[in-house]
Enzyme design. Sequence first.
Site, PDB file in Angstrom:
ATOM      1  CG  ASP A 284      -2.119   0.841   1.105  1.00  0.00           C
ATOM      2  OD1 ASP A 284      -2.307   1.425   0.020  1.00  0.00           O
ATOM      3  OD2 ASP A 284      -2.879   0.950   2.074  1.00  0.00           O
TER       4      ASP A 284
ATOM      5  N   GLY B 191       0.195   5.363  -4.456  1.00  0.00           N
ATOM      6  CA  GLY B 191      -0.409   6.629  -4.870  1.00  0.00           C
ATOM      7  C   GLY B 191       0.158   7.798  -4.069  1.00  0.00           C
TER       8      GLY B 191
ATOM      9  CD1 TRP C 119       7.507   6.506  -2.574  1.00  0.00           C
ATOM     10  CD2 TRP C 119       7.096   6.804  -4.768  1.00  0.00           C
ATOM     11  NE1 TRP C 119       8.717   6.516  -3.236  1.00  0.00           N
ATOM     12  CE2 TRP C 119       8.488   6.702  -4.584  1.00  0.00           C
ATOM     13  CE3 TRP C 119       6.607   7.000  -6.064  1.00  0.00           C
ATOM     14  CZ2 TRP C 119       9.398   6.772  -5.633  1.00  0.00           C
ATOM     15  CZ3 TRP C 119       7.517   7.091  -7.115  1.00  0.00           C
ATOM     16  CH2 TRP C 119       8.897   6.975  -6.902  1.00  0.00           C
TER      17      TRP C 119
ATOM     18  CG  HIS D 130       0.311   1.779  -9.313  1.00  0.00           C
ATOM     19  ND1 HIS D 130       0.033   1.449  -8.012  1.00  0.00           N
ATOM     20  CD2 HIS D 130      -0.782   2.464  -9.768  1.00  0.00           C
ATOM     21  CE1 HIS D 130      -1.177   1.905  -7.692  1.00  0.00           C
ATOM     22  NE2 HIS D 130      -1.679   2.533  -8.726  1.00  0.00           N
TER      23      HIS D 130
ATOM     24  CG  ASN E 161      -7.321  -2.517  -6.203  1.00  0.00           C
ATOM     25  OD1 ASN E 161      -6.398  -3.302  -5.986  1.00  0.00           O
ATOM     26  ND2 ASN E 161      -7.628  -1.557  -5.333  1.00  0.00           N
ATOM     27  CD1 TRP E 162     -12.370  -5.660 -10.280  1.00  0.00           C
ATOM     28  CD2 TRP E 162     -11.428  -4.985 -12.184  1.00  0.00           C
ATOM     29  NE1 TRP E 162     -11.683  -6.735 -10.813  1.00  0.00           N
ATOM     30  CE2 TRP E 162     -11.107  -6.347 -11.998  1.00  0.00           C
ATOM     31  CE3 TRP E 162     -10.934  -4.337 -13.333  1.00  0.00           C
ATOM     32  CZ2 TRP E 162     -10.323  -7.068 -12.891  1.00  0.00           C
ATOM     33  CZ3 TRP E 162     -10.154  -5.068 -14.224  1.00  0.00           C
ATOM     34  CH2 TRP E 162      -9.862  -6.412 -13.997  1.00  0.00           C
TER      35      TRP E 162
END
Length: 241
Positions: free
Chosen positions: A18, A21, A23, A35, A66-67
């Site tokens: 996790d 995003g 980062w 990613h 996550n979709w």
Amino acid sequence: MSEQPPKQAPLHVGMIMDGNGRWAKARALPRLAGHRAGAETIRRILEACPGLGVHWLTLYAFSTENWRRPDDEVSGLMSLLDQFLRERRKDLDKQRIRLNAIGGLERIPEPARTRLFETMAATRHHDRGVLTLALNYGARSEIVAATRRLAEEVAAGRLRPDEITEERLSGALSTAGMPDPDLIIRTSGEMRLSNFLLWQASYAEFWCTPTLWPDFSCDEFRRAVEEFARRGRRFGGLANV
Ligand code: FPP
């Protein structure tokens, strides 16, 4: 990583990766750059596993939830999966690591799905470790599917209700044949299972860190494994003192 693995190494580690995003946001970069950096962390962590005594590594790479992310992020993640499999194939062969995947793989788009199945087939005889990618994975739907399978056996008269045991249910899950995870690591300061291996993680130790996944280092991985080795796991019994 030349040091010896700790004596009580976790055989199976699950990771909830996790913080990609956040980062990226901290660097004013698009989420996909986070990613991409996260995929590089996987490469390092995978390399560190044998030295730490970790044989099974299971990564929560894409959840059923996550979709709901924007289309471009979802398609970017799927391209990244394809790229990851293409680029890591030589490492899997060199390290003799078998690739495995759990989750609703039929929904993974092409070309990633074909590459996934090809890589699993090509590495199936590797015997020094197992990398399992949880893709379109959700533990609740996994448990429902397993329950349905057992119910069908009962309805067909091949199984009696009193023959449904924990072992049989475990054997109907997508992780059949794998040991339960000993240690679950979650990065980015969150402390939730988020529908990851709910059944299998019943007795797992948890280790959470504020570090964002792209910054998660092999040193920190070693610290987690060493702390695991120091914890006394009692499985509901009494401490051995
Ligand atoms: C969570 O970070 C991470 C994911 C949803 C995907 C994990 C993917 C990778 C590590 C890279 C790709 C891996 C493969 C195998 C292709 P987040 O986006 O929820 O981070 P945030 O909470 O900071 O927004």
